[in-house]
Design a protein around this motif. Structure first.
Motif, PDB file in Angstrom:
ATOM      1  N   GLU A  38       0.785  -1.484  -0.043  1.00 60.22           N
ATOM      2  CA  GLU A  38       0.341  -0.217   0.089  1.00 60.22           C
ATOM      3  C   GLU A  38       0.906   1.293  -0.452  1.00 60.22           C
ATOM      4  O   GLU A  38       1.881   1.482   1.386  1.00 60.22           O
ATOM      5  CB  GLU A  38      -0.921  -0.218   1.011  1.00 60.22           C
ATOM      6  CG  GLU A  38      -2.200  -1.109   1.621  1.00 60.22           C
ATOM      7  CD  GLU A  38      -2.881  -1.090   2.303  1.00 60.22           C
ATOM      8  OE1 GLU A  38      -4.288  -1.783   2.021  1.00 60.22           O
ATOM      9  OE2 GLU A  38      -2.090  -0.791   3.687  1.00 60.22           O
ATOM     10  N   SER A  39       0.958   1.609  -0.794  1.00 59.13           N
ATOM     11  CA  SER A  39       1.836   3.831  -1.144  1.00 59.13           C
ATOM     12  C   SER A  39       1.077   4.365  -1.036  1.00 59.13           C
ATOM     13  O   SER A  39      -0.129   4.265  -1.400  1.00 59.13           O
ATOM     14  CB  SER A  39       1.630   3.572  -2.775  1.00 59.13           C
ATOM     15  OG  SER A  39       2.516   2.477  -2.538  1.00 59.13           O
ATOM     16  N   TYR A  40       0.828   5.758  -1.025  1.00 57.14           N
ATOM     17  CA  TYR A  40      -0.173   6.556  -0.311  1.00 57.14           C
ATOM     18  C   TYR A  40       0.627   8.010  -1.560  1.00 57.14           C
ATOM     19  O   TYR A  40      -0.157   9.622  -1.220  1.00 57.14           O
ATOM     20  CB  TYR A  40       0.208   7.121   0.860  1.00 57.14           C
ATOM     21  CG  TYR A  40      -0.024   6.383   2.043  1.00 57.14           C
ATOM     22  CD1 TYR A  40      -1.984   5.961   2.086  1.00 57.14           C
ATOM     23  CD2 TYR A  40       0.466   4.540   2.149  1.00 57.14           C
ATOM     24  CE1 TYR A  40      -2.332   4.906   2.704  1.00 57.14           C
ATOM     25  CE2 TYR A  40       0.131   3.868   2.810  1.00 57.14           C
ATOM     26  CZ  TYR A  40      -1.568   4.042   2.822  1.00 57.14           C
ATOM     27  OH  TYR A  40      -2.426   2.868   3.607  1.00 57.14           O
ATOM     28  N   GLN A  41       1.231   7.773  -1.545  1.00 58.91           N
ATOM     29  CA  GLN A  41       2.711   9.276  -2.981  1.00 58.91           C
ATOM     30  C   GLN A  41       3.027   8.622  -4.561  1.00 58.91           C
ATOM     31  O   GLN A  41       3.729   7.251  -4.069  1.00 58.91           O
ATOM     32  CB  GLN A  41       3.325   9.722  -1.899  1.00 58.91           C
ATOM     33  CG  GLN A  41       4.048   9.648  -1.168  1.00 58.91           C
ATOM     34  CD  GLN A  41       5.453   9.292  -2.281  1.00 58.91           C
ATOM     35  OE1 GLN A  41       5.867   9.213  -3.103  1.00 58.91           O
ATOM     36  NE2 GLN A  41       6.313   9.135  -1.069  1.00 58.91           N
ATOM     37  N   SER A  42       2.883   8.829  -5.119  1.00 54.66           N
ATOM     38  CA  SER A  42       3.312   8.797  -6.236  1.00 54.66           C
ATOM     39  C   SER A  42       4.630   8.217  -6.629  1.00 54.66           C
ATOM     40  O   SER A  42       4.894   7.286  -7.363  1.00 54.66           O
ATOM     41  CB  SER A  42       2.980   9.709  -7.913  1.00 54.66           C
ATOM     42  OG  SER A  42       3.506  10.800  -7.762  1.00 54.66           O
ATOM     43  N   HIS A  79     -15.012   6.935   6.401  1.00 51.77           N
ATOM     44  CA  HIS A  79     -14.547   6.762   7.348  1.00 51.77           C
ATOM     45  C   HIS A  79     -13.078   6.779   7.499  1.00 51.77           C
ATOM     46  O   HIS A  79     -12.888   7.015   8.758  1.00 51.77           O
ATOM     47  CB  HIS A  79     -14.989   5.418   7.820  1.00 51.77           C
ATOM     48  CG  HIS A  79     -15.165   4.638   9.144  1.00 51.77           C
ATOM     49  ND1 HIS A  79     -15.539   5.218  10.282  1.00 51.77           N
ATOM     50  CD2 HIS A  79     -14.256   4.217   9.027  1.00 51.77           C
ATOM     51  CE1 HIS A  79     -15.149   4.140  11.100  1.00 51.77           C
ATOM     52  NE2 HIS A  79     -14.218   3.486  10.635  1.00 51.77           N
ATOM     53  N   ASN A  80     -12.417   6.695   7.021  1.00 48.28           N
ATOM     54  CA  ASN A  80     -11.478   6.709   6.906  1.00 48.28           C
ATOM     55  C   ASN A  80     -10.258   7.425   6.359  1.00 48.28           C
ATOM     56  O   ASN A  80      -9.741   6.925   4.814  1.00 48.28           O
ATOM     57  CB  ASN A  80     -10.144   5.285   7.200  1.00 48.28           C
ATOM     58  CG  ASN A  80      -8.638   5.047   7.692  1.00 48.28           C
ATOM     59  OD1 ASN A  80      -8.576   6.411   7.935  1.00 48.28           O
ATOM     60  ND2 ASN A  80      -8.040   4.121   7.429  1.00 48.28           N
ATOM     61  N   PRO A  81     -10.077   8.926   6.787  1.00 49.57           N
ATOM     62  CA  PRO A  81      -9.468  10.042   5.134  1.00 49.57           C
ATOM     63  C   PRO A  81      -8.819   9.690   4.952  1.00 49.57           C
ATOM     64  O   PRO A  81      -8.275   9.831   4.092  1.00 49.57           O
ATOM     65  CB  PRO A  81      -9.364  11.104   6.105  1.00 49.57           C
ATOM     66  CG  PRO A  81     -10.586  11.173   7.174  1.00 49.57           C
ATOM     67  CD  PRO A  81     -10.681   9.764   7.269  1.00 49.57           C
ATOM     68  N   ARG A  82      -7.630   9.080   5.270  1.00 51.68           N
ATOM     69  CA  ARG A  82      -5.727   8.903   4.997  1.00 51.68           C
ATOM     70  C   ARG A  82      -6.408   7.453   3.797  1.00 51.68           C
ATOM     71  O   ARG A  82      -5.470   7.451   2.772  1.00 51.68           O
ATOM     72  CB  ARG A  82      -5.514   7.858   6.236  1.00 51.68           C
ATOM     73  CG  ARG A  82      -3.857   7.610   5.964  1.00 51.68           C
ATOM     74  CD  ARG A  82      -2.272   7.669   6.795  1.00 51.68           C
ATOM     75  NE  ARG A  82      -1.559   7.410   6.075  1.00 51.68           N
ATOM     76  CZ  ARG A  82      -0.554   6.215   5.868  1.00 51.68           C
ATOM     77  NH1 ARG A  82      -0.988   5.276   6.396  1.00 51.68           N
ATOM     78  NH2 ARG A  82       0.252   6.421   5.404  1.00 51.68           N
ATOM     79  N   ALA A  83      -6.801   6.569   3.680  1.00 52.13           N
ATOM     80  CA  ALA A  83      -7.385   6.040   2.789  1.00 52.13           C
ATOM     81  C   ALA A  83      -7.361   6.529   1.488  1.00 52.13           C
ATOM     82  O   ALA A  83      -7.210   6.142   0.396  1.00 52.13           O
ATOM     83  CB  ALA A  83      -8.544   5.328   2.692  1.00 52.13           C
ATOM     84  N   ALA A  84      -7.885   8.102   1.785  1.00 48.55           N
ATOM     85  CA  ALA A  84      -8.285   8.324   0.430  1.00 48.55           C
ATOM     86  C   ALA A  84      -6.588   8.295  -0.719  1.00 48.55           C
ATOM     87  O   ALA A  84      -7.084   8.316  -1.931  1.00 48.55           O
ATOM     88  CB  ALA A  84      -8.687  10.055  -0.092  1.00 48.55           C
TER      89      ALA A  84
END
Length: 322
Positions: A249-253, A303-308
């Protein structure tokens, strides 16, 4: 890794469980959670697979303490190690586990955890005035303040451009250099104020918070995140046995690009072009389990904004490592 108030909310938990399920239903299954955090994914995986052994890595001693309490109910099936994920081969060797072809699963939930974001004193969040720290491992020495105050201007520009994809890197660094000559940077509030002044108003209206990209760049530099990921991905893939699976799971490009490239490279045949049949041992080593990068749906994001911002990729080893 995410947190909502005091309740830990693992991102895309149901999808992670489903992806790992076929690989973990064997008595000897070992899974490495390479970014343990508060242990939400790990707890659910251990509960779903009663014979599973889990090795949990984290560079943050506080995260290990808290996840250790959470996972204590699983007893000796859990082995927690203070380490960065690029140390995976050494960790496995110390635990008596083969560093190649032994794991049923590897999970990587990358980036900064909500536990770290929520503690203002750690300096990760630009919404709070706090010391410019940003160390995921508080035993490490390099801080964001040291980067800002001591790095040559050209190196600062490179970091902001490469790690933050910041278009206004030169403009920001020019102001940083002037300001640090007047007084060293110590707290995030002063830096955020500088960024508001340095980033043009038009970009502030359309490009998100003006501090977002600079804070990301500083955090990546302080923690060596991309260098660690470049080393960790090949080691994790080599450690998978046939049938073993990796979920990232990554959160930035920048992270997602490295993951995509690493998985795609091993999902291709190594038989030379023009050869009419697949050469023995030259077929794809991985089968991709996701079409592109999967994202959280609207309900989870609410429900979980970080999942965006999550981008999930997964693959299964189908041929022994070359």
């Amino acid at each position: 890794m995410s947190e909502n108030g005091t309740a830990h909310v693992p991102v895309l938990l149901d999808r992670v469980l489903a992806l790992f399920a076929p690989a973990l239903d064997t008595p000897d299954a070992i899974l490495v959670d390479a970014t343990l955090g508060l242990g939400g994914h790990a707890d659910a995986l251990l509960a779903a697979h009663p014979a599973l052994t889990l090795v949990g890595l984290d560079r943050d001693p506080e995260a290990l303490d808290r996840s250790g309490t959470r996972l204590a109910r699983h007893g000796d099936r859990v082995h927690l190690v203070h380490a960065v994920y690029d140390e995976l081969p050494d960790v496995l060797t110390r635990l008596g586990i083969a560093a190649r072809g032994s794991l049923a699963g590897v999970l990587m939930d990358l980036g900064v955890s909500s536990m770290q974001l929520d503690v203002a004193a750690r300096g990760f969040a630009y919404a709070h005035d706090a010391p410019l720290d940003m160390r995921m491992d508080q035993t490490a020495s390099l801080t964001a303040a040291e980067v800002l105050n001591t790095y040559p201007p050209g190196e600062l520009v490179r970091i902001l451009r490469e790690y933050g994809e910041e278009r206004f890197a030169k403009r920001i660094v020019d102001r940083v250099v002037r300001e640090r000559a007047r007084a060293p940077f110590t707290n995030s509030g002063r830096l955020v104020e500088l960024l508001y002044e340095a980033v043009p108003a038009a970009s502030r209206r359309t490009g998100g918070h003006p501090a977002k990209r600079t804070f990301q760049a500083l955090r990546i530099e302080v923690n060596g995140e991309l260098d660690a990921l470049r080393a960790a991905l090949p080691a994790a893939l080599d450690a998978l046995r046939v049938g073993g699976r990796i979920v990232v799971e990554s959160y930035q490009s920048l992270e997602d690009r490295l993951v995509k490239q690493s998985l795609a490279a091993l999902a291709k045949s190594r038989t030379p072009p023009g050869v009419p049949v697949e050469l023995p041992g030259h077929g794809p080593q991985l089968k991709l389990l996701t079409r592109g990068a999967e994202q959280a749906d609207e309900q989870e994001t609410e429900h979980n904004p970080r999942a965006a911002s999550v981008r999930l990729r997964a693959a299964e080893r189908i041929l022994e490592a070359a």
